[in-house]
Design a protein around this motif. Structure first.
Motif, PDB file in Angstrom:
ATOM      1  N   UNK A 137       0.842  -1.205   0.000  1.00 12.92           N
ATOM      2  CA  UNK A 137       0.000   0.000   0.000  1.00 12.92           C
ATOM      3  C   UNK A 137       0.876   1.253   0.000  1.00 12.92           C
ATOM      4  N   UNK A 138       1.862   1.263   0.938  1.00  8.57           N
ATOM      5  CA  UNK A 138       2.728   2.447   1.074  1.00  8.57           C
ATOM      6  C   UNK A 138       3.436   2.771  -0.228  1.00  8.57           C
ATOM      7  N   UNK A 139       3.847   1.730  -0.957  1.00 14.21           N
ATOM      8  CA  UNK A 139       4.648   1.981  -2.164  1.00 14.21           C
ATOM      9  C   UNK A 139       3.802   2.035  -3.441  1.00 14.21           C
ATOM     10  N   UNK A 140       2.514   1.919  -3.299  1.00  8.40           N
ATOM     11  CA  UNK A 140       1.626   1.805  -4.465  1.00  8.40           C
ATOM     12  C   UNK A 140       2.171   0.748  -5.428  1.00  8.40           C
ATOM     13  N   UNK A 141       2.349  -0.452  -4.869  1.00  5.99           N
ATOM     14  CA  UNK A 141       2.934  -1.555  -5.651  1.00  5.99           C
ATOM     15  C   UNK A 141       1.868  -2.577  -6.020  1.00  5.99           C
TER      16      UNK A 141
ATOM     17  N   UNK B 169       1.474  -4.868 -18.506  1.00  2.00           N
ATOM     18  CA  UNK B 169       1.285  -3.784 -19.471  1.00  2.00           C
ATOM     19  C   UNK B 169       0.169  -2.843 -19.027  1.00  2.00           C
ATOM     20  N   UNK B 170      -0.804  -3.380 -18.284  1.00  2.00           N
ATOM     21  CA  UNK B 170      -2.011  -2.595 -17.956  1.00  2.00           C
ATOM     22  C   UNK B 170      -1.921  -1.770 -16.679  1.00  2.00           C
ATOM     23  N   UNK B 171      -1.075  -2.187 -15.735  1.00  2.00           N
ATOM     24  CA  UNK B 171      -1.170  -1.627 -14.377  1.00  2.00           C
ATOM     25  C   UNK B 171      -0.841  -0.124 -14.295  1.00  2.00           C
ATOM     26  N   UNK B 172      -1.493   0.556 -13.327  1.00  2.00           N
ATOM     27  CA  UNK B 172      -1.196   1.980 -13.133  1.00  2.00           C
ATOM     28  C   UNK B 172      -0.373   2.181 -11.851  1.00  2.00           C
ATOM     29  N   UNK B 173       0.072   1.097 -11.218  1.00  2.00           N
ATOM     30  CA  UNK B 173       0.863   1.196  -9.980  1.00  2.00           C
ATOM     31  C   UNK B 173       2.227   1.841 -10.266  1.00  2.00           C
TER      32      UNK B 173
ATOM     33  N   UNK C 181       6.550  -1.808 -19.200  1.00  2.00           N
ATOM     34  CA  UNK C 181       6.294  -0.625 -18.356  1.00  2.00           C
ATOM     35  C   UNK C 181       7.620  -0.006 -17.939  1.00  2.00           C
ATOM     36  N   UNK C 182       8.396   0.555 -18.904  1.00  2.00           N
ATOM     37  CA  UNK C 182       9.750   1.016 -18.584  1.00  2.00           C
ATOM     38  C   UNK C 182       9.800   2.166 -17.590  1.00  2.00           C
ATOM     39  N   UNK C 183       8.698   2.903 -17.469  1.00  2.00           N
ATOM     40  CA  UNK C 183       8.689   4.054 -16.550  1.00  2.00           C
ATOM     41  C   UNK C 183       8.470   3.613 -15.102  1.00  2.00           C
ATOM     42  N   UNK C 184       8.123   2.348 -14.891  1.00  2.00           N
ATOM     43  CA  UNK C 184       7.837   1.878 -13.535  1.00  2.00           C
ATOM     44  C   UNK C 184       9.063   1.224 -12.900  1.00  2.00           C
ATOM     45  N   UNK C 185       9.030   1.172 -11.551  1.00  2.00           N
ATOM     46  CA  UNK C 185      10.064   0.422 -10.835  1.00  2.00           C
ATOM     47  C   UNK C 185       9.630  -1.037 -10.832  1.00  2.00           C
ATOM     48  N   UNK C 186      10.490  -1.918 -11.381  1.00  2.00           N
ATOM     49  CA  UNK C 186      10.163  -3.355 -11.378  1.00  2.00           C
ATOM     50  C   UNK C 186      11.136  -4.055 -10.443  1.00  2.00           C
ATOM     51  N   UNK C 187      10.578  -4.784  -9.470  1.00  2.00           N
ATOM     52  CA  UNK C 187      11.414  -5.442  -8.456  1.00  2.00           C
ATOM     53  C   UNK C 187      11.320  -6.962  -8.570  1.00  2.00           C
TER      54      UNK C 187
END
Ligand code: 13P
Ligand code: SF4
Length: 314
Positions: free
Chosen positions: A25-29, A59-63, A82-88
């Motif tokens: 929740x905190x990280x909007x993950x 591809x769809x997520x807005x997190x 989703x290159x603009x997102x942080x992927x862990x």
């Protein structure tokens, strides 16, 4: 004593689950979990599924953050889409020996020998290989993807068992790569036959990464995403599930009215992600997946071509 130990392990597990949910929740993950993961990972998932479903969700997520409970090529696919997102990826050792069997040098060599052939790469490949491919596929759509191409000849990599399965279902000439998934490839046909003799009324559902002799015994062949669908619709009560061991647990949750027996091996890569590593990943932002821009641009074309064919079909 054993009961007390089991209870305290479960209490610790609950604490870790609550902590992971809070951090999410905190990280909007968003947490994406493959069907073969440990069952406790299902409890923190926003989505559980097969490689195709996971790619679509990525591809769809807005997190802001995508945390991948799967293996490295899956997290790379999420980064490509989703290159603009942080992927862990919680554990960098979560590789895939099948993906490692496709090397850039070998693909360059084969392309020179067959310049007219389209390169179809299973998503179980590195980002570099995807960037060199015309299109990707998963076990759920491999036949449709191959048939969707204008080329008569197809270089299919890296799984020779899935490639042979496709070869038998297309008019195209499929050039096989000498790769395999050891989890599926070492499942033994004689042992499966013994199992079937003990449970003659059970239907066999097998993953196409298994060997041909074993697939010949199957009542239904499909990727992990198709297994629950088949079990729900089929009239039988009992099924023998031939793939990685985690799948049986998932099927018992999804189709509780049916019985599932396992004929399986464990994938150590899939099982190397656990709750403490997920918590560490969300707290310390490890391990972040980053890829060179040119690789992202080219690999994205191959994955998006696949998604276009599959989504159109749905
Ligand atoms: P699917 O979930 O696409 O069937 O893939 C199986 C697999 O081997 C993933 O590593
Ligand atoms: Fe790779 Fe096979 Fe494990 Fe899937 S099951 S991650 S293909 S080694």
């Amino acid at each position: 004593m054993a009961d007390l130990i089991a209870q305290s392990i479960l209490r610790d597990e609950d604490k870790l689950i609550n902590l992971a949910l809070e951090l999410k929740k905190q990280r909007n993950a968003v947490v994406l979990v493959h069907n073969y993961q440990r069952p406790e990972m299902f409890k923190i998932a926003d989505y559980i599924g097969d490689s195709l479903g996971l790619s679509i969700k990525a591809a769809e997520t807005s997190a802001d953050v995508i945390l991948f409970c799967g293996v490295k090529f899956m997290a790379e696919t999420a980064k490509i889409l989703s290159p603009e997102k942080t992927v862990l990826l919680p554990n960098l050792d979560a590789g895939c020996s099948l993906a490692d069997m496709a090397t850039v040098e070998k693909l360059e060599e084969i392309r020179k020998i067959h310049p007219d052939a389209a390169v179809v790469s299973y998503v179980n490949t590195s980002a570099e290989i995807k960037a060199m491919s015309d299109i990707c596929c998963t076990s759920a759509n491999a036949v449709e993807i191959v048939n969707s191409l204008p080329n008569k000849r197809i270089i299919f990599l890296p799984d020779k068992n899935l490639g042979r399965y496709v070869q038998q279902r297309t008019d195209k000439e499929v050039i096989l790569w000498d790769g395999y998934c050891f989890v599926h490839d070492k499942l033994n046909v004689d042992m499966l036959m013994d199992y079937k003799n003990r449970y003659p009324d059970a239907k066999i559902i097998a993953h196409p990464e298994c060997r041909e002799d074993l697939l010949n015994l199957a009542d239904h062949i499909c990727g992990t995403g198709g297994m629950a669908k088949f079990a729900k619709l089929d009239g039988s009560k009992n099924f023998i599930v031939v793939t990685e061991c985690g799948m049986t647990e998932k099927l018992r949750q999804d189709v509780p009215e049916k019985n599932f027996l396992s004929f399986c091996n464990i994938c150590p890569y899939m099982k190397s992600t656990n709750l403490p590593l997920v918590v560490r990943s969300l707290v310390r932002n490890v391990h972040e997946i980053n890829l060179p821009e040119d690789i992202i641009i080219n690999a994205r074309k191959a994955i998006e071509r696949m998604l276009k064919v599959s989504i159109k079909k749905d």
